[in-house]
Design a protein around this motif. Structure first.
Motif, PDB file in Angstrom:
ATOM      1  N   GLY A   1       0.802  -1.228   0.000  1.00 27.95           N
ATOM      2  CA  GLY A   1       0.000   0.000   0.000  1.00 27.95           C
ATOM      3  C   GLY A   1       0.831   1.273   0.000  1.00 27.95           C
ATOM      4  O   GLY A   1       0.277   2.355  -0.115  1.00 27.95           O
ATOM      5  N   LYS A   2       2.153   1.170   0.153  1.00 31.77           N
ATOM      6  CA  LYS A   2       3.049   2.338   0.199  1.00 31.77           C
ATOM      7  C   LYS A   2       2.496   3.406   1.142  1.00 31.77           C
ATOM      8  O   LYS A   2       2.128   4.504   0.734  1.00 31.77           O
ATOM      9  N   SER A   3       2.471   3.053   2.427  1.00 33.97           N
ATOM     10  CA  SER A   3       1.828   3.948   3.401  1.00 33.97           C
ATOM     11  C   SER A   3       2.605   5.236   3.649  1.00 33.97           C
ATOM     12  O   SER A   3       2.026   6.240   4.034  1.00 33.97           O
ATOM     13  N   GLY A   4       3.939   5.195   3.467  1.00 34.62           N
ATOM     14  CA  GLY A   4       4.743   6.381   3.777  1.00 34.62           C
ATOM     15  C   GLY A   4       4.970   6.552   5.276  1.00 34.62           C
ATOM     16  O   GLY A   4       5.543   7.543   5.713  1.00 34.62           O
ATOM     17  N   VAL A   5       4.508   5.582   6.065  1.00 37.03           N
ATOM     18  CA  VAL A   5       4.710   5.647   7.523  1.00 37.03           C
ATOM     19  C   VAL A   5       5.752   4.588   7.884  1.00 37.03           C
ATOM     20  O   VAL A   5       5.595   3.415   7.542  1.00 37.03           O
ATOM     21  N   GLU A   6       6.810   5.015   8.567  1.00 33.73           N
ATOM     22  CA  GLU A   6       7.878   4.082   8.937  1.00 33.73           C
ATOM     23  C   GLU A   6       7.403   3.192  10.082  1.00 33.73           C
ATOM     24  O   GLU A   6       6.818   3.682  11.051  1.00 33.73           O
ATOM     25  N   LEU A   7       7.633   1.878   9.951  1.00 33.47           N
ATOM     26  CA  LEU A   7       7.221   0.955  11.018  1.00 33.47           C
ATOM     27  C   LEU A   7       8.389   0.644  11.949  1.00 33.47           C
ATOM     28  O   LEU A   7       9.468   0.249  11.504  1.00 33.47           O
ATOM     29  N   VAL A   8       8.168   0.827  13.247  1.00 28.13           N
ATOM     30  CA  VAL A   8       9.140   0.396  14.263  1.00 28.13           C
ATOM     31  C   VAL A   8       8.465  -0.764  14.988  1.00 28.13           C
ATOM     32  O   VAL A   8       7.430  -0.563  15.636  1.00 28.13           O
ATOM     33  N   PHE A   9       9.029  -1.950  14.841  1.00 34.98           N
ATOM     34  CA  PHE A   9       8.370  -3.131  15.417  1.00 34.98           C
ATOM     35  C   PHE A   9       9.083  -3.580  16.687  1.00 34.98           C
ATOM     36  O   PHE A   9      10.308  -3.618  16.742  1.00 34.98           O
ATOM     37  N   ARG A  10       8.316  -3.920  17.692  1.00 32.48           N
ATOM     38  CA  ARG A  10       8.894  -4.427  18.951  1.00 32.48           C
ATOM     39  C   ARG A  10       8.175  -5.714  19.334  1.00 32.48           C
ATOM     40  O   ARG A  10       6.936  -5.750  19.324  1.00 32.48           O
ATOM     41  N   SER A  11       8.942  -6.747  19.690  1.00 32.33           N
ATOM     42  CA  SER A  11       8.247  -7.923  20.212  1.00 32.33           C
ATOM     43  C   SER A  11       7.754  -7.610  21.623  1.00 32.33           C
ATOM     44  O   SER A  11       6.694  -8.083  22.028  1.00 32.33           O
ATOM     45  N   GLU A  12       8.512  -6.786  22.357  1.00 27.79           N
ATOM     46  CA  GLU A  12       8.029  -6.342  23.668  1.00 27.79           C
ATOM     47  C   GLU A  12       8.551  -4.938  23.939  1.00 27.79           C
ATOM     48  O   GLU A  12       9.670  -4.603  23.586  1.00 27.79           O
ATOM     49  N   THR A  13       7.724  -4.132  24.558  1.00 28.23           N
ATOM     50  CA  THR A  13       8.165  -2.807  24.992  1.00 28.23           C
ATOM     51  C   THR A  13       7.406  -2.447  26.266  1.00 28.23           C
ATOM     52  O   THR A  13       6.482  -3.155  26.658  1.00 28.23           O
ATOM     53  N   ASP A  14       7.824  -1.350  26.905  1.00 26.17           N
ATOM     54  CA  ASP A  14       7.064  -0.928  28.095  1.00 26.17           C
ATOM     55  C   ASP A  14       5.683  -0.457  27.647  1.00 26.17           C
ATOM     56  O   ASP A  14       4.658  -1.009  28.011  1.00 26.17           O
ATOM     57  N   SER A  15       5.665   0.613  26.838  1.00 27.13           N
ATOM     58  CA  SER A  15       4.414   1.131  26.281  1.00 27.13           C
ATOM     59  C   SER A  15       4.792   1.707  24.924  1.00 27.13           C
ATOM     60  O   SER A  15       5.811   2.400  24.808  1.00 27.13           O
TER      61      SER A  15
END
Ligand code: BTN
Length: 335
Positions: free
Chosen positions: A79-93
């Motif tokens: 879809g070429k969203s133009g939004v960068e994805l930061v993926f975390r398997s776990e994070t605080d919030s």
């Protein structure tokens, strides 16, 4: 995160249930056909259904119902969203994570998506149930640069967009309870935690934390949340494609943000609010300072205040106080 999986999944998704040749994938990736076969075997172990037919290739027949980074990336690339994805398997919030990334100067827009949060936050300091059990935990970060006074409708606008997304894309019932709780049949389906850093003349940055109950079985949650929560899967009667939904949410929120910043939202917000308003016509208790106000909810004004018609016919505006319906113990507050 191996890009190979993203390339394979993107090709399989674009083929739209048709076969993709192993040779073609091998050439595209610069690896052997055995290498392709091995990657597909690994994807099967992650919950993908991949059919292999000699001389025809591979096709995707099923996808995991839990969060999968490569699949979200594949959907986002299509879809070429133009939004960068930061993926975390776990994070605080994801909201706190986005805050750190903004402070480090990360370019916007970006979205943090986590499989699990160990300090998921709701409004008014409440915790947000955030196990890795098929739900979405996302935070979108923007730098709007608009004067703070122009930002007062944005969380209400995002709420309408979320409702519209659930109703129109998923054909499931969703309503908005002022200011921005997404509910279905009186139970909470999704929540929005909006946080902004504001200077005197401009909104420096804005984080939209959106939690959506997608495929989880809410009845297995702690008692106090399970009693008031529902999930899209419960409404749908079967699990949803959570990774496609995550990518669709990215397009929805980004496009909603752009329409807000351009001012285009003004033509739509009241019509949408009226369509999805869960409070309209209901007797609501709110408070202004220490004074309790009981009245019939009558939509919002153009500053996003909740309008209550009192018994004497007078109209009162609730800006940030808590409101509750009838005798229900829940309370809701505008961030
Ligand atoms: C509410 O109280 O209704 C708001 C809930 C918002 C929860 C989401 S989950 C993703 C993001 N990260 C958080 O810690 N909270 C928001």
């Amino acid at each position: 995160m191996p890009d190979t999986d993203v390339v394979i999944l993107k090709a399989l998704l674009e083929a739209n249930s048709s076969f993709v040749s192993g040779n073609m994938l091998a050439n595209q990736l610069g690896i052997s056909r055995v290498g392709v076969w091995a990657r597909l075997d690994k994807l099967r172990q992650e919950g993908f259904g991949v059919e292999a037919v000699r001389h025809r290739g591979y096709r995707l027949i099923d996808e995991p119902t839990t969060i999968n980074e490569a699949l979200i990336r594949a959907y986002l690339e299509i879809g070429k969203s133009g939004v960068e994805l930061v993926f975390r398997s776990e994070t605080d919030s994801t909201n706190t994570d986005a805050e750190r990334l903004l402070a480090d100067g990360t370019q916007t827009p970006f979205v943090v998506i986590a499989q699990r949060q160990n300090k998921g936050r709701g409004r008014m300091g409440r915790p947000w149930h955030s196990q890795d059990d098929g739900n979405l935990y996302t935070s979108f970060a923007f730098r709007p640069q608009l004067p703070p006074a122009q930002m007062q409708m944005i969380t209400l606008w995002m709420g309408t967009q979320l409702c519209h997304f659930i109703s129109s894309k998923l054909a499931l019932p969703a309503m908005i309870k002022w200011p921005n709780d997404i509910v279905s049949n009186g139970r909470k389906l999704a929540g929005i935690l909006a946080e902004a850093r504001v200077d005197a003349d401009r909104t420096r940055d804005l984080i939209f934390g959106i939690g959506v109950n997608v495929n989880s079985n809410c009845s297995q949650w702690p008692k106090e949340v399970s009693a008031v929560a529902t999930s899209l899967a419960e409404l749908n009667g079967k699990p949803l494609k959570i990774n496609q939904l995550a990518a669709d949410l990215v397009y929805t929120v980004n496009s909603a943000y752009e329409r807000y910043v351009s001012g285009a939202y003004r033509n739509e917000i009241f019509e949408l609010w009226n369509r999805y308003d869960a409070l309209r016509g209901r007797v609501v208790r709110g408070s202004k300072g220490k004074t309790e106000i009981v009245g019939t909810a009558d939509g919002i004004d153009d500053h996003g205040n909740l309008l209550l018609t009192l018994e004497n016919g007078q109209t009162q505006r609730i800006h940030a106080g808590e409101v509750s319906i009838g005798t229900r113990p829940e309370t809701f507050a505008r961030p």
